[in-house]
Enzyme design. Structure first.
Site: not given
Length: 445
Positions: A201, A254, A298, A432
């Protein structure tokens, strides 16, 4: 190797706090001397601060340990009187995303690899009241001098006034660092490397430069973001006191890590979809996100890696149930993660171990970071890096500086990124990114 620098870190610290009042936190921020600091997080005190009693900086791969050691020396002892734990001396700041800055890019020239500030004046707003604190470090730091400055600060802050409401700036122009076709080629090349087994990733980001017709009022933006994103981590870092100083700010969902005693709290936030126009559509999008194979893959990579990174420090690591976290413009997959430390570990050691998580970097970490360097046509600077605070006990909270922007005068640069895995679609990932610009862009429009 990172070389710590600080202002009088070997001399005494004097800190005094009293209960106080301010017309509003926005007014307090406007009244603070530069450089200013703002920090607020869910279930924590809100801090508005200004000036520099002491600063710690470092560069390079060893910057985390260098900063930790310098902060420990600074806060090891002192003449501290605070009526609440939240008003005790803390240093606020953050780190650059990469170990070294990009050559030829001076966007982040005022932001070193790491910088933390012990504010000279601080307002701490808690659910039990508001406190005003004055800190001083150095040979002239005496109790009498600090108490006199504290009286002056209380008087100045009590009389601070909110600026009259005014029309915000308008956008004059926008410039993308990555054209859409270049983006598609970059994502496809990254997918080829994942298919070949080089990567699992990679998080690729974009930057959007916006020119405004008037300078941006960061205090207005932070206040507005607080109304729209009350459960996010809002922050402001100003690296210098220069009149044309830049401001790095954001409202990020986050958390990287919180440490209080032996308890560590973090979480995996990865996998994104939009919000619906109706409650029914919103619920449908959330259910689709939970079932989506690409987003679930993910997310699992991020959660698994965070647990592995915490394991060397912890006697136990526990992950809660996966759920959807809803924000104003997007919905994310979220898994809460807690740990119990098996020894006294400083929060900055945890920050170093966790940064960058696969939610903003990738896997394997070194190859992902190299890919980011090769692919992105801009320096991330402090974007997607840890920002937060640390105290004398090694406690602290750090957020991941996403949904963020760098402002200087009429120029503001926004940043946003997405995770690329083997079944990513370049056009969906482009869309996104545009969603993730919205928190800051909405305030500019």
């Amino acid at each position: 190797m990172g070389v710590p620098q600080s202002d009088e870190t070997e001399t005494g610290l004097v800190s005094r706090s009293v209960r106080g009042s301010v017309p509003s936190l926005r007014a307090a921020l406007d009244a603070m001397p530069a450089p200013r600091t703002f920090w607020t997080a869910p279930d924590e005190a809100t801090v508005v601060a200004g000036g520099v009693a002491a600063a710690v900086t470092a560069e390079g791969r060893d910057r985390f340990a260098s900063v930790r050691d310098s902060i420990d020396r600074l806060l090891r002892s002192g003449d501290v009187h605070a009526g609440t734990e939240a008003a005790c001396p803390r240093l606020f700041g953050g780190f650059a995303f990469h170990d070294e800055a990009s050559d030829g890019d001076d966007t982040w020239a005022d932001f070193p690899g790491a910088r933390f500030v012990l504010p000279r004046v601080q307002v701490t707003d808690t659910d039990r009241g508001t406190w005003v604190t004055v800190n001083a470090v150095g040979p002239d730091a005496t109790a009498d001098a600090v108490e006199r400055r504290l009286d002056e600060a209380c008087e100045r802050l009590t009389s601070a006034e909110d600026a009259d409401p005014h029309r915000g700036p308008s956008i004059v122009s926008r410039t993308r660092t990555t054209p859409r076709e270049t983006w598609r080629e970059s994502v496809e090349a990254t997918i080829d490397r994942i298919d070949a087994g080089d990567l699992r990733k990679v998080v690729l980001a974009q930057a959007l430069a916006v020119t405004l017709d008037d300078p941006l009022s960061v205090s207005d933006v932070l206040a507005n973001l607080g109304e729209t994103y009350p459960d996010c981590y809002r922050f402001l870092v100003e690296p210098t006191a220069d009149p044309d100083r830049p401001s790095f700010f954001g409202a990020t969902p986050e958390r990287l890590v919180s440490r209080h005693g032996r308890t560590v709290t973090t979480g995996a936030l990865a996998g994104t979809t939009g919000r619906g126009d109706t409650p029914t559509e919103d619920d449908w999008l959330a259910a689709e996100l939970l079932d989506d194979e690409k987003n679930s893959h993910e997310h699992d990579l991020v959660a698994e890696t965070i647990r592995e990174q915490l394991s060397p420090f912890a006697s136990s690591v526990t992950a809660g149930g996966r759920r959807v976290r809803r924000l104003e413009t997007v919905q994310h997959l979220f898994t809460p993660i807690t740990a119990t430390l098996d020894h006294d570990t400083h929060v900055l050691d945890l920050v170093e171990a966790l940064h960058p998580t696969p939610a903003v970097g990738g896997l394997p970490p070194e190859r992902a970071l190299a890919t980011i360097r090769e692919t992105e046509p801009f320096d991330r600077g402090w974007y997607a890096a840890p920002v937060g605070w640390v105290d004398a006990a090694g406690n602290g909270t750090f957020a991941v500086a996403i949904r963020s922007a760098l402002a200087r005068g009429t120029e503001t640069t926004l940043f946003a990124g997405v995770g690329v895995v083997d079944d990513s679609d370049p056009d969906r990932e482009w869309d996104e990114v545009q969603l993730k610009y919205r928190p800051i862009l909405d305030e500019l429009e």
